[in-house]
Structure formats: structure tokens, C-alpha cells
Design a protein around this motif. Structure first.
Motif, PDB file in Angstrom:
ATOM      1  N   LYS A   1       3.174   0.479  14.481  1.00 10.38           N
ATOM      2  CA  LYS A   1       3.334  -0.822  13.423  1.00 10.38           C
ATOM      3  C   LYS A   1       4.601  -1.209  13.202  1.00 10.38           C
ATOM      4  O   LYS A   1       4.861  -2.150  12.507  1.00 10.38           O
ATOM      5  N   LYS A   2       5.391  -0.153  13.037  1.00  9.91           N
ATOM      6  CA  LYS A   2       6.728  -0.410  12.597  1.00  9.91           C
ATOM      7  C   LYS A   2       7.770  -1.172  13.064  1.00  9.91           C
ATOM      8  O   LYS A   2       7.956  -0.943  14.279  1.00  9.91           O
ATOM      9  N   LYS A   3       8.529  -2.240  12.381  1.00  9.21           N
ATOM     10  CA  LYS A   3       9.448  -2.840  13.071  1.00  9.21           C
ATOM     11  C   LYS A   3      10.835  -2.711  12.170  1.00  9.21           C
ATOM     12  O   LYS A   3      10.622  -2.900  10.726  1.00  9.21           O
TER      13      LYS A   3
ATOM     14  N   MET B   1      12.967  -1.128   7.163  1.00  7.01           N
ATOM     15  CA  MET B   1      12.462  -2.066   6.507  1.00  7.01           C
ATOM     16  C   MET B   1      13.137  -2.434   5.244  1.00  7.01           C
ATOM     17  O   MET B   1      13.732  -1.796   4.439  1.00  7.01           O
TER      18      MET B   1
ATOM     19  N   THR C   1       6.295   7.098   9.107  1.00  6.96           N
ATOM     20  CA  THR C   1       6.287   5.875   9.695  1.00  6.96           C
ATOM     21  C   THR C   1       5.309   5.875  10.960  1.00  6.96           C
ATOM     22  O   THR C   1       5.323   7.092  11.719  1.00  6.96           O
TER      23      THR C   1
ATOM     24  N   SER D   1       0.434  -1.557   6.207  1.00 11.20           N
ATOM     25  CA  SER D   1       0.394  -2.588   7.319  1.00 11.20           C
ATOM     26  C   SER D   1       1.722  -2.954   8.058  1.00 11.20           C
ATOM     27  O   SER D   1       1.519  -3.531   9.309  1.00 11.20           O
ATOM     28  N   TYR D   2       2.661  -2.318   7.428  1.00 10.47           N
ATOM     29  CA  TYR D   2       4.119  -2.537   8.378  1.00 10.47           C
ATOM     30  C   TYR D   2       4.272  -1.137   8.878  1.00 10.47           C
ATOM     31  O   TYR D   2       5.608  -0.892   9.390  1.00 10.47           O
TER      32      TYR D   2
ATOM     33  N   ILE E   1      10.185  -8.344   3.666  1.00 12.48           N
ATOM     34  CA  ILE E   1       9.233  -9.120   3.001  1.00 12.48           C
ATOM     35  C   ILE E   1       9.587  -9.404   1.719  1.00 12.48           C
ATOM     36  O   ILE E   1      10.678  -8.549   1.001  1.00 12.48           O
TER      37      ILE E   1
ATOM     38  N   ASP F   1      11.758  -5.632   9.781  1.00 10.68           N
ATOM     39  CA  ASP F   1      10.759  -6.350   8.796  1.00 10.68           C
ATOM     40  C   ASP F   1      11.429  -6.357   7.562  1.00 10.68           C
ATOM     41  O   ASP F   1      11.807  -5.443   7.115  1.00 10.68           O
TER      42      ASP F   1
ATOM     43  N   SER G   1       9.688 -11.544   7.394  1.00 12.04           N
ATOM     44  CA  SER G   1       8.328 -11.273   8.005  1.00 12.04           C
ATOM     45  C   SER G   1       6.955 -11.910   7.164  1.00 12.04           C
ATOM     46  O   SER G   1       6.205 -12.497   7.649  1.00 12.04           O
ATOM     47  N   GLN G   2       7.053 -11.828   5.868  1.00  9.04           N
ATOM     48  CA  GLN G   2       6.327 -12.617   5.062  1.00  9.04           C
ATOM     49  C   GLN G   2       6.667 -12.683   3.746  1.00  9.04           C
ATOM     50  O   GLN G   2       7.357 -11.943   3.079  1.00  9.04           O
TER      51      GLN G   2
END
Length: 241
Positions: free
Chosen positions: A154-156, A1, A150, A138-139, A161, A159, A40-41
Motif C-alpha cells: 500500500k505504501k508510496k 509519507m 509499513t 490506508s496508506y 495528505i 504520498d 494524494s488527498q
């Protein structure tokens, strides 16, 4: 991430917006941001100067940002014991803060008289840390003591941000992620307007992650656009190379 922190453009503090220079900076930044893949966001402070800075990148990418109040500037004012200035809780004179050993400690800085002089300051710091940890959870990155565990569901790993915010609150978030006193970050590092700071997770053991800085305060988009680096928040001439 990866987490990418972006400071707002050259500020017009009176109107909580950007100067004409700040607008030029934000437009150059947008040309950089629109080339980033796998975002991602986007997230943003509610303050006008951060929202204005983000707007050019969001328009260029066709995206929207989520606004969190805890990403606002860390403006919990104190009275500077040397200058008498009533203002942001940094920019202390070196003769003052360097003589206090607690300022160098990741936890003890909270016990100093100056940081306890504003009753709202430490609760606000906790809110920032809890807000950041809630966002990371949330990630799939769950805070555990001083690192993150982790959650594979949920983890990619791809990701990324992006957070548009401010110098002070960025230092507060970095202090939490890195385990460093924010006093050292606020006095020892400069993040120019529209500068880009990137942290990535190192995950060398299964389900364990730590955040490590890859890039700090980069302004290459300004150099490419032949726009000088702003001195806003700094007390000497910034390097323009």
C-alpha cells in the motif's frame, strides 16, 4: 509519507465561519497550496470555519476534500478550576497545570481529575487516535506500539495528505504521532490561523517508520501577502517577522 496540518483562518466563532481577515488569510494560503505537488488527498473537519478555509485551496487546485467528523475541534468542555471558565479543555493557568506531574506524561494526563470531569473527552481522544491510525493504515502505515510498520503493498513514499482542521485537535493528533502529552502541545506551542505544520516519516530501517515534524506553525504565505499573523488562540502579540 508527509502529513500537512492546516489550521482554519481567523475565525468568526459565532457563525462558525471566517472573519474578513480569515478570508484574506485563506486566499493567501490557497496561492501556496496550489503550488504543492503530489498531494494524494485533502481531508477536512466538518466545521464551517475549516470547510470555508479549505474551499479556496480546493477551488484553486480543482480538488475535493474528504470530511471526517473526528477531525472537528476538540471542544469537550470543562470547568477551569482557577478561572471558573466553562470551555475548551486547555488554556489553563500555569499555576494550575504545571503543578500536576501527570500533565507532562503521555498517558497519565488522562487520569487527571480535570480531564475526567467530562465523560465524553477521553472517548473522543481515542476516536481521534483511532481515526488517524485508520487513515494512515490506508496508506500502508500500520500502528505498532509507538511507531508504524509499513505495508509495502500500500505504501508510496511520495504520498502527502493535507488536513484542514483546528488547533486543539491538531495537538491531539500530534500527541499521538509523537508520543507527547497533548497538554504540553496545547500550552507550549502556538499554531496561528492558516499556519502550516508538516510531518514526514523517517524510515531508517526496512518497514519501520516514525513521524517527525519538519515545519511547525509556518505562516510565510501571510508574510508574503503582507497579512499580519492573527492572535486568535494566543495570549500575547505574535511575532510578525
Amino acid at each position: 509519507m508527509k502529513i500537512i496540518f492546516i489550521r482554519h483562518g481567523d475565525p468568526d466563532y459565532e457563525h462558525d465561519s471566517l472573519t474578513e481577515k480569515g478570508i484574506r488569510e485563506a486566499k493567501l494560503l490557497a496561492e501556496r497550496v496550489c503550488q504543492w505537488e503530489n498531494i494524494s488527498q485533502f481531508y477536512c473537519s466538518p466545521l464551517g470555519r475549516a470547510q470555508k478555509t479549505a474551499s479556496y485551496s480546493l477551488e484553486k487546485t480543482g480538488r475535493e476534500a474528504i470530511t471526517y467528523d473526528w477531525m472537528r475541534e476538540f471542544s469537550y468542555f470543562i470547568d477551569d478550576p482557577v478561572t471558573g471558565r466553562h470551555g475548551v479543555p486547555w488554556d489553563f493557568m500555569p499555576r494550575y497545570w504545571t503543578e500536576i506531574p501527570e500533565m507532562y506524561d503521555r498517558e497519565a494526563w488522562k487520569e487527571t481529575m480535570i480531564y475526567r470531569s467530562n465523560d465524553a473527552l477521553l472517548p473522543a481522544y481515542r476516536e481521534v487516535c483511532e481515526g488517524l491510525d485508520g487513515l494512515l493504515s490506508s496508506y500502508g502505515y500500520i500502528r505498532h506500539n509507538n511507531y508504524y510498520i509499513t505495508d509495502p503493498s500500500k505504501k508510496k513514499t511520495e504520498d502527502t495528505i493535507v488536513i484542514f482542521c483546528h488547533l486543539g485537535v491538531t495537538c491531539m493528533m500530534l500527541s499521538h504521532l509523537l508520543g507527547i502529552s497533548p497538554v504540553l502541545l496545547m500550552h507550549g506551542f502556538f499554531l496561528a490561523t492558516t499556519s502550516v505544520t508538516v510531518l514526514g516519516t523517517e524510515e531508517r530501517m526496512e518497514n519501520d517508520a516514525v513521524f517527525r515534524i519538519q515545519v511547525m506553525g509556518d505562516t510565510s504565505h501571510l508574510r508574503t501577502g503582507k497579512e499580519p499573523v492573527s492572535q486568535a488562540g494566543y495570549f500575547t502579540d505574535p511575532f510578525q517577522g
